[in-house]
Design a protein around this motif. Sequence first.
Motif, mmCIF file in Angstrom:
data_model
loop_
_atom_site.group_PDB
_atom_site.id
_atom_site.type_symbol
_atom_site.label_atom_id
_atom_site.label_comp_id
_atom_site.label_asym_id
_atom_site.label_seq_id
_atom_site.Cartn_x
_atom_site.Cartn_y
_atom_site.Cartn_z
ATOM 1 N N UNK A 58 0.875 -1.175 0.000
ATOM 2 C CA UNK A 58 0.000 0.000 0.000
ATOM 3 C C UNK A 58 0.908 1.219 0.000
ATOM 4 N N UNK A 59 0.728 2.096 -0.990
ATOM 5 C CA UNK A 59 1.634 3.243 -1.100
ATOM 6 C C UNK A 59 0.923 4.454 -1.679
ATOM 7 N N UNK A 60 1.456 5.592 -1.343
ATOM 8 C CA UNK A 60 0.976 6.878 -1.863
ATOM 9 C C UNK A 60 2.202 7.763 -1.999
ATOM 10 N N UNK A 61 2.037 9.054 -1.876
ATOM 11 C CA UNK A 61 3.190 9.942 -1.835
ATOM 12 C C UNK A 61 4.074 9.504 -0.681
ATOM 13 N N UNK A 62 5.366 9.429 -0.908
ATOM 14 C CA UNK A 62 6.307 8.987 0.119
ATOM 15 C C UNK A 62 6.801 10.142 0.986
#
Length: 181
Positions: A58-62
């Motif tokens: 699960x990822x978005x802006x880091x």
Amino acid sequence: MSLNKKVGFVFRQENCVGCGACTVACQIHNELPENHRFRKVDRYEVKRDDGAIDVWLSHSCMHCENPACLMVCPAKAYHVRDDGIVVLDREKCTGCGLCASACPYAAVSIREDDGKADKCNMCVELLDRGMKPACVSGCPVECLDVGNLQEVLKRPSASKQGIGYGDCITKPNLVIIKERA
């Protein structure tokens, strides 16, 4: 900016079931169009001696320490808050798309409705009120959280590496917890 002030996403990769509830919670909270996502859930097949398993990321802006989006934006539409959160001022955005091309995590996208960049802001409006981001609150297995990076990285099971994710020149602020809760 001091490391002890930085916040970032914390993800228990071994607990994630890939349900996508974090993505839906984010879309609802941010009133995003159906085809526009700040948070994505990717599937990786990992081969083991006893067969293969699905592992999810699960990822978005880091919310990178050295954000590529900020470095290439000619309109200076990006800034980094004192807590390390990378925020986009969409009013300043000209829609050139350089930030979307520069992001190594494909976290910036150009909206079809107005042609401007858009991305996760870690729900700063919620964080500033002492609440959790929508994606964190929406996770039914509680594998996603936010935390003080200095504190989280002290855990023996904390890592800046995971399946489908690794540290790079932008110094992303996602920490993977490598133990099942």
